[in-house]
Design an enzyme around this catalytic site. Structure first.
Site, PDB file in Angstrom:
ATOM      1  N   ASP A  44      71.016  43.566 102.291  1.00 35.16           N
ATOM      2  CA  ASP A  44      70.025  42.543 102.590  1.00 35.16           C
ATOM      3  C   ASP A  44      69.506  42.718 104.014  1.00 35.16           C
ATOM      4  OD1 ASP A  44      68.602  40.121 102.978  1.00 35.16           O
ATOM      5  OD2 ASP A  44      69.891  39.105 101.544  1.00 35.16           O
ATOM      6  N   SER A 102      64.261  36.966 100.158  1.00 37.98           N
ATOM      7  CA  SER A 102      65.245  37.737  99.396  1.00 37.98           C
ATOM      8  C   SER A 102      65.291  37.380  97.914  1.00 37.98           C
ATOM      9  CB  SER A 102      66.641  37.541  99.994  1.00 37.98           C
ATOM     10  OG  SER A 102      66.704  38.034 101.307  1.00 37.98           O
ATOM     11  N   HIS A 122      73.922  32.958  96.361  1.00 33.72           N
ATOM     12  CA  HIS A 122      72.825  33.263  97.268  1.00 33.72           C
ATOM     13  C   HIS A 122      71.780  34.107  96.540  1.00 33.72           C
ATOM     14  CE1 HIS A 122      71.537  34.037 101.635  1.00 33.72           C
ATOM     15  NE2 HIS A 122      71.682  32.734 101.519  1.00 33.72           N
ATOM     16  N   THR A 177      70.203  37.163  96.497  1.00 35.73           N
ATOM     17  CA  THR A 177      70.267  38.507  95.922  1.00 35.73           C
ATOM     18  C   THR A 177      71.240  38.602  94.756  1.00 35.73           C
ATOM     19  OG1 THR A 177      69.612  39.438  98.051  1.00 35.73           O
ATOM     20  CG2 THR A 177      70.588  40.942  96.449  1.00 35.73           C
ATOM     21  N   GLU A 205      75.588  43.786  96.918  1.00 31.47           N
ATOM     22  CA  GLU A 205      74.831  43.352  98.081  1.00 31.47           C
ATOM     23  C   GLU A 205      75.712  43.294  99.325  1.00 31.47           C
ATOM     24  OE1 GLU A 205      72.259  39.573  99.829  1.00 31.47           O
ATOM     25  OE2 GLU A 205      74.115  39.271  98.716  1.00 31.47           O
ATOM     26  N   ASP A 249      71.813  41.038 106.907  1.00 33.80           N
ATOM     27  CA  ASP A 249      70.688  40.119 107.058  1.00 33.80           C
ATOM     28  C   ASP A 249      71.019  38.984 108.018  1.00 33.80           C
ATOM     29  OD1 ASP A 249      68.048  38.967 105.962  1.00 33.80           O
ATOM     30  OD2 ASP A 249      69.456  37.354 105.507  1.00 33.80           O
ATOM     31  N   HIS A 307      69.276  37.976 111.538  1.00 36.07           N
ATOM     32  CA  HIS A 307      68.683  36.657 111.768  1.00 36.07           C
ATOM     33  C   HIS A 307      69.207  36.051 113.075  1.00 36.07           C
ATOM     34  CE1 HIS A 307      66.177  35.844 108.357  1.00 36.07           C
ATOM     35  NE2 HIS A 307      67.126  36.026 107.470  1.00 36.07           N
TER      36      HIS A 307
END
Length: 499
Positions: free
Chosen positions: A60, A110, A171, A173, A319, A324, A328
């Site tokens: 991700d 995503s 989540h 993905t 994943e 990710d 962030h």
């Protein structure tokens, strides 16, 4: 003179590749490596077998820049300069660039990006596996727009299906493997007005396991399956408001439950479905992971071992979700370390399967607003400050490159985020009255360091830039050039149905 040079060049070209060995640079390692790569490419054969198994790896937020960070980090940890290091997936024979935009978003989310890979069509921002007429948050548009997933097709073909993630299993993905919803945030509940027509994502996961369309699910997010204090698989507080105990329901339907490394290892490798919930929310960053929490590679190994018992094969989506999250947070170092674990999981999956019958795809759902600063000499620590280019030798000069303000800067930078050098003032404006803060190498290389950015935001944003895709196995050669993200589904589906 011009005619003489042209004649010489024409003669060299006519002589063919063999004459390349007579060039003055022929003894260079760069030259011999290039020739070796050419020979490898010339010997490449297209694999047109029917794929027994498909493994889709999605890191991700791991776009080209994030992948570069992970490459440099891994190579430098092994004592090299970093840039010439080759990650396992970078040795895969097929490569493409992937456009990641959503139907209504230049910069993607995503949920619809993962949905595009799992259904073959692009989707709207914040929705999962529903068609273009579905509206985010409007449950009345959900049922009529539900799409058929690759996992459902694989179940019909008798294959096993698995989802592995270092994020919450509910989540975006991982949810794209099994869920259909007009709002990715409905992980543990839906709005009251939607209660009669929609199901939350955790409920959909358990329903899928009971229905046999999801055989292995390993990751975090235990709080979305429980109600009340201390009732999750790891002793945390549940977030459900309907009183349901989804873990107990799953167990009643024959699903085996794992909650730590020991229970994962002890879980059966036979036919019983397996649900692993190893943390209340997302699993730990790899840099912070406790010993009793399985790594991404540990979960991948268990999933492949278990699903390989199905003679009809399997589909597994993996994943690495926390690359990710670190991006962030503008915390580049944790993103790099999780990127290395992602690569380790790929190498393990490649080792455990056969290229002849297993299509492995490695890609990302999107990139981040990230870039590499310059001009740095070779060997500059990717997690640190930029060192200048040396005039002699190979490695950097040892002198820091200074910006116009006379201060050094990190190699990795982000365009926006919470670590902005622009500070909110009493009047609500954002300025940097004392300029950019000083930074030392020790500070820059600290695990908790967050990069200096310009635009202030509570969380750094995604980017709409293309991501890379690496592939090997049956029909992997169909990945070439620049493709739409939903095309990934079509190659997977062709590979398992090829005659």
């Amino acid at each position: 003179m011009k005619n003489l040079f042209s004649a010489s060049l024409l003669a060299l070209t006519a002589a063919g590749a063999a004459s390349a060995q007579d060039l003055p640079q022929a003894s260079s390692q760069w030259f011999t490596d290039g020739q070796a790569q050419l020979e490898t490419m010339l010997e490449k054969q297209e694999n047109t077998n029917r794929a027994l198994n498909v493994i889709l790896f999605v890191a991700d937020g791991n776009g080209v820049a994030s992948n570069y960070m992970a490459r440099m980090w891994a190579g430098q940890q092994e004592g090299g300069l970093g840039d010439d290091y080759v990650q396992p997936h970078e040795a895969f024979p097929e490569l493409a660039l992937v456009k990641t935009y959503n139907i209504n978003a230049q910069t993607p989310d995503s949920a619809p990006t993962a949905g595009a890979m799992n259904t073959g069509v692009k989707q709207r921002f914040n929705v999962i596996n529903v068609g273009e007429d579905a509206i985010n948050g409007d449950c009345t548009t959900e049922a009529a727009n539900e799409l058929t997933t690759f996992a459902e097709l694989m179940t019909e073909a008798g294959k096993s299906v698995g989802a592995v993630t270092s994020a919450r299993l509910t989540h975006a993905t991982p949810a794209a493997v099994y869920a259909k919803t007009v709002d990715r945030n409905w992980e543990a509940s839906v709005p009251d007005e939607c209660a009669e027509i929609s199901r939350d994502i955790a409920t959909q996961l358990v329903d899928a396991m009971e229905a046999g369309t999801l055989d292995v699910a390993l990751g975090g997010g235990a709080r979305n399956f429980a109600t009340g204090e201390g009732n999750t698989t790891v002793g945390g507080n549940g977030r459900r408001e309907d009183g349901a105990d989804l873990v107990a329901e799953a167990r009643d339907h024959g699903v085996e439950i794992a909650f730590d490394m020991a229970s994962l290892e002890a879980a059966s490798d036979e036919d019983a479905p397996l649900l692993g919930l190893f943390s209340d929310s997302h699993m730990s960053y790899e840099a912070d992971r406790p010993e009793d929490e399985p790594s991404l590679a540990d979960m991948v190994a268990k999933a492949i071992t278990k699903m390989s018992n199905n003679e009809n094969g399997f589909y597994l989506e993996v994943e690495s979700g926390r690359v990710d999250h670190a991006n962030h947070a503008t915390n580049a170092k944790r993103a790099m370390i999780d990127g290395k674990m992602f690569a380790d999981a790929i190498a393990l999956a490649d080792e455990m399967t056969d290229d002849a019958d297993t299509l492995i795809i490695v890609t990302a759902d999107h990139e981040h607003a990230i870039a590499m600063n310059g001009y740095c000499g070779r060997g500059t620590p990717i997690d640190g400050l930029c060192f200048d280019i040396a005039k002699e030798g190979i490695e950097h000069s040892g002198d820091l490159v200074l910006a116009s303000d006379g201060k050094p800067y990190t190699v990795v930078g982000y365009l926006n985020g919470a670590s902005s050098v622009m500070v909110e003032q009493e009047d609500g404006t954002y300025t940097a009255p004392e300029g950019r803060p000083e930074i030392t190498q020790d500070e820059a290389q600290d695990l908790d360091y967050t990069q200096q950015v310009l635009i202030p935001k509570s969380s750094e944003s995604h980017s709409g830039v293309d991501v890379a895709l690496y592939a090997k196995g049956p029909w992997a050669h169909l990945f070439d050039g620049t493709v739409e993200q939903n095309y990934i589904f079509h190659v997977m589906n062709h590979a398992v149905n090829a005659e």
